[in-house]
Design a protein around this motif. Structure first.
Motif, PDB file in Angstrom:
ATOM      1  N   TYR A  39       5.277   5.181   4.738  1.00  8.88           N
ATOM      2  CA  TYR A  39       4.490   4.169   4.042  1.00  8.88           C
ATOM      3  C   TYR A  39       3.168   4.727   3.497  1.00  8.88           C
ATOM      4  CZ  TYR A  39       7.630   1.513   7.066  1.00  8.88           C
ATOM      5  OH  TYR A  39       8.738   1.041   7.712  1.00  8.88           O
ATOM      6  N   LYS A  40       2.761   5.863   4.033  1.00  9.21           N
ATOM      7  CA  LYS A  40       1.474   6.436   3.639  1.00  9.21           C
ATOM      8  C   LYS A  40       1.595   7.413   2.480  1.00  9.21           C
ATOM      9  CE  LYS A  40      -2.659   8.377   5.797  1.00  9.21           C
ATOM     10  NZ  LYS A  40      -3.263   8.847   7.074  1.00  9.21           N
ATOM     11  N   ASP A  41       2.614   8.260   2.513  1.00 13.27           N
ATOM     12  CA  ASP A  41       2.822   9.253   1.461  1.00 13.27           C
ATOM     13  C   ASP A  41       3.441   8.563   0.239  1.00 13.27           C
ATOM     14  OD1 ASP A  41       3.538  11.322  -0.213  1.00 13.27           O
ATOM     15  OD2 ASP A  41       4.256  12.608   1.408  1.00 13.27           O
ATOM     16  N   PRO A  42       2.734   8.509  -0.886  1.00 14.39           N
ATOM     17  CA  PRO A  42       3.260   7.777  -2.055  1.00 14.39           C
ATOM     18  C   PRO A  42       4.522   8.383  -2.645  1.00 14.39           C
ATOM     19  CG  PRO A  42       1.330   9.065  -2.661  1.00 14.39           C
ATOM     20  CD  PRO A  42       1.438   9.130  -1.165  1.00 14.39           C
ATOM     21  N   TRP A  43       4.820   9.645  -2.332  1.00  9.50           N
ATOM     22  CA  TRP A  43       5.970  10.298  -2.964  1.00  9.50           C
ATOM     23  C   TRP A  43       7.300   9.725  -2.491  1.00  9.50           C
ATOM     24  CZ3 TRP A  43       5.668  12.524  -7.342  1.00  9.50           C
ATOM     25  CH2 TRP A  43       4.477  13.121  -7.732  1.00  9.50           C
ATOM     26  N   LEU A  88       6.661  -3.333  -5.364  1.00  6.15           N
ATOM     27  CA  LEU A  88       6.719  -2.329  -4.308  1.00  6.15           C
ATOM     28  C   LEU A  88       5.414  -1.537  -4.247  1.00  6.15           C
ATOM     29  CD1 LEU A  88       8.459  -1.077  -2.090  1.00  6.15           C
ATOM     30  CD2 LEU A  88       9.328   0.550  -3.775  1.00  6.15           C
ATOM     31  N   THR A  89       4.845  -1.232  -5.401  1.00  5.43           N
ATOM     32  CA  THR A  89       3.573  -0.498  -5.423  1.00  5.43           C
ATOM     33  C   THR A  89       2.438  -1.346  -4.846  1.00  5.43           C
ATOM     34  OG1 THR A  89       2.972  -1.197  -7.683  1.00  5.43           O
ATOM     35  CG2 THR A  89       4.314   0.799  -7.465  1.00  5.43           C
ATOM     36  N   LEU A  90       2.505  -2.658  -5.044  1.00  2.00           N
ATOM     37  CA  LEU A  90       1.464  -3.528  -4.487  1.00  2.00           C
ATOM     38  C   LEU A  90       1.540  -3.574  -2.964  1.00  2.00           C
ATOM     39  CD1 LEU A  90       1.375  -6.528  -7.002  1.00  2.00           C
ATOM     40  CD2 LEU A  90      -0.205  -4.591  -6.823  1.00  2.00           C
ATOM     41  N   VAL A  91       2.751  -3.475  -2.413  1.00  2.00           N
ATOM     42  CA  VAL A  91       2.879  -3.412  -0.955  1.00  2.00           C
ATOM     43  C   VAL A  91       2.270  -2.105  -0.439  1.00  2.00           C
ATOM     44  CG1 VAL A  91       4.487  -3.314   0.980  1.00  2.00           C
ATOM     45  CG2 VAL A  91       4.913  -4.898  -0.891  1.00  2.00           C
ATOM     46  N   TYR A  92       2.463  -1.030  -1.190  1.00  2.00           N
ATOM     47  CA  TYR A  92       1.837   0.244  -0.822  1.00  2.00           C
ATOM     48  C   TYR A  92       0.315   0.096  -0.780  1.00  2.00           C
ATOM     49  CZ  TYR A  92       0.290   5.084  -1.007  1.00  2.00           C
ATOM     50  OH  TYR A  92      -0.341   6.271  -0.732  1.00  2.00           O
ATOM     51  N   VAL A  93      -0.229  -0.594  -1.773  1.00  2.02           N
ATOM     52  CA  VAL A  93      -1.674  -0.842  -1.814  1.00  2.02           C
ATOM     53  C   VAL A  93      -2.096  -1.694  -0.619  1.00  2.02           C
ATOM     54  CG1 VAL A  93      -3.525  -2.002  -3.098  1.00  2.02           C
ATOM     55  CG2 VAL A  93      -1.844  -0.599  -4.325  1.00  2.02           C
ATOM     56  N   LEU A  94      -1.295  -2.689  -0.280  1.00  9.03           N
ATOM     57  CA  LEU A  94      -1.588  -3.567   0.857  1.00  9.03           C
ATOM     58  C   LEU A  94      -1.682  -2.770   2.154  1.00  9.03           C
ATOM     59  CD1 LEU A  94      -1.787  -6.551   1.955  1.00  9.03           C
ATOM     60  CD2 LEU A  94       0.691  -6.406   2.305  1.00  9.03           C
ATOM     61  N   ASN A 107      -2.195   0.652   2.472  1.00  9.55           N
ATOM     62  CA  ASN A 107      -3.085   1.810   2.494  1.00  9.55           C
ATOM     63  C   ASN A 107      -4.471   1.615   1.877  1.00  9.55           C
ATOM     64  OD1 ASN A 107      -1.225   4.127   3.492  1.00  9.55           O
ATOM     65  ND2 ASN A 107       0.008   3.062   1.960  1.00  9.55           N
ATOM     66  N   MET A 108      -4.652   0.607   1.037  1.00 13.29           N
ATOM     67  CA  MET A 108      -5.907   0.501   0.298  1.00 13.29           C
ATOM     68  C   MET A 108      -6.589  -0.850   0.425  1.00 13.29           C
ATOM     69  SD  MET A 108      -4.712   2.389  -3.220  1.00 13.29           S
ATOM     70  CE  MET A 108      -3.781   3.922  -3.158  1.00 13.29           C
ATOM     71  N   ASN A 109      -6.057  -1.724   1.245  1.00 13.96           N
ATOM     72  CA  ASN A 109      -6.643  -3.060   1.369  1.00 13.96           C
ATOM     73  C   ASN A 109      -7.954  -3.022   2.135  1.00 13.96           C
ATOM     74  OD1 ASN A 109      -6.996  -5.882   1.489  1.00 13.96           O
ATOM     75  ND2 ASN A 109      -5.926  -5.963   3.461  1.00 13.96           N
ATOM     76  N   ARG A 110      -8.989  -3.615   1.556  1.00  7.19           N
ATOM     77  CA  ARG A 110     -10.281  -3.745   2.223  1.00  7.19           C
ATOM     78  C   ARG A 110     -10.700  -5.209   2.314  1.00  7.19           C
ATOM     79  NH1 ARG A 110      -8.706   0.449   3.039  1.00  7.19           N
ATOM     80  NH2 ARG A 110      -9.675   2.512   2.913  1.00  7.19           N
ATOM     81  N   ASN A 111      -9.766  -6.107   2.089  1.00  4.62           N
ATOM     82  CA  ASN A 111     -10.079  -7.537   2.097  1.00  4.62           C
ATOM     83  C   ASN A 111      -9.354  -8.280   3.215  1.00  4.62           C
ATOM     84  OD1 ASN A 111     -10.471  -6.573  -0.856  1.00  4.62           O
ATOM     85  ND2 ASN A 111     -11.667  -8.439  -0.680  1.00  4.62           N
ATOM     86  N   GLY A 112      -8.926  -7.538   4.220  1.00  6.86           N
ATOM     87  CA  GLY A 112      -8.346  -8.158   5.398  1.00  6.86           C
ATOM     88  C   GLY A 112      -7.123  -9.000   5.105  1.00  6.86           C
ATOM     89  N   THR A 113      -6.979 -10.079   5.857  1.00  8.38           N
ATOM     90  CA  THR A 113      -5.793 -10.917   5.728  1.00  8.38           C
ATOM     91  C   THR A 113      -5.797 -11.753   4.456  1.00  8.38           C
ATOM     92  OG1 THR A 113      -6.844 -12.647   7.054  1.00  8.38           O
ATOM     93  CG2 THR A 113      -5.477 -11.046   8.218  1.00  8.38           C
ATOM     94  N   ALA A 114      -6.936 -11.832   3.759  1.00  9.48           N
ATOM     95  CA  ALA A 114      -6.974 -12.573   2.487  1.00  9.48           C
ATOM     96  C   ALA A 114      -6.009 -11.967   1.473  1.00  9.48           C
ATOM     97  CB  ALA A 114      -8.393 -12.571   1.923  1.00  9.48           C
TER      98      ALA A 114
END
Length: 266
Positions: free
Chosen positions: A19-23, A143-149, A151-158
């Protein structure tokens, strides 16, 4: 609530490489894209379309059950406060909440992967006209948005607000698909307005998600790259569904109204 403290909690969670490695994700999406646009149509060129009715029914049931599970988990993770989408919410201090936040995110990764099967089914049934740019973009980007969720989410459960809305829409949509697959022709024709309503619900979903973006930006802050990508994807989806709605329903309705009707007196 104070601004999200998710950034400080995330290092405590070891995200698996899958889930971490985008490849991993990129490879899957490239194979998907190649199959549904090139290899699949070429493979089916000299073959009869496959029926795949049982697979379609099972797929629809799995999607409905999975989305109900997602809705239940989002309500738990957010303490039933997901409706207040304008508020900042961190992951919480409970280890159980943090664990289930990531467990749900991983589940969503596989759920969105399973949705790619829809396009494969279209290809194998020789319904290439349904493999539209909007369809591919929708499945590709979610699918890319789940990757962002993950690895890159800074807005918590919102951040689960869009997931919550999308899951509700999918329960309705896949339930309709299931009924349409098992019902006779007259029932399917009677349900035609439902299909149109689903498109409206989808557009409403994207409008609500876009309403949340400025609220989260002002109240909580969002990484610029995430903000631009997320907003671009949602705007693209909204426009795509609006264009589909306009061409599939509005234009067809205008053509119908312009068609001369037979004189009832004759």
């Amino acid at each position: 609530m104070e601004a999200s403290t998710s950034a400080s909690l995330q290092p405590l969670v070891e995200v698996p490489a899958l889930y971490k490695d985008p490849w991993y994700m990129i490879t899957i999406l490239l194979v998907y894209l190649y199959f549904v646009t090139k290899a699949g149509p070429h493979f089916m060129e000299t073959r009869k379309p496959y029926e795949l009715k049982k697979l379609i029914l099972v797929h629809n049931v799995i999607q409905v059950v999975s989305c109900i599970y997602v809705i239940k988990e989002v309500l738990f993770i957010t303490d039933n406060a997901i409706y207040f989408f304008w508020r900042c919410r961190d992951l919480g201090s409970s280890p159980e909440h943090v664990r289930r936040y990531y467990s749900l995110a991983y589940f969503l990764f596989w759920l969105k992967l399973s949705e790619l099967l829809e396009t494969v089914i279209f290809v194998l049934r020789k319904k290439q006209n349904q493999v539209s740019k909007l369809h591919i973009f929708h499945h590709f980007s979610t699918l890319t948005l789940v990757y962002v969720l993950i690895n890159m989410n800074r807005n918590g459960t919102a951040a689960y607000f869009c997931v919550f809305l999308n899951s509700i829409v999918h329960v309705i949509m896949y339930s309709y698909y299931f009924v349409a697959a098992v019902a006779d022709k007259s029932v399917v024709e009677a349900l035609t307005p439902v299909k149109k309503s689903i498109t409206v619900i989808q557009m409403t979903q994207f409008a609500l998600i876009l309403t949340q973006v400025p609220c989260q930006l002002v109240s909580c802050g969002m990484p610029p790259a995430v903000l631009l990508y997320f907003t671009g994807v949602i705007v693209g989806m909204f426009y795509g569904f609006y264009d589909f709605y306009n061409s599939a329903y509005q234009v067809a309705q205008r053509r119908k109204s312009q068609t001369p009707q037979p004189d009832s007196k004759q």
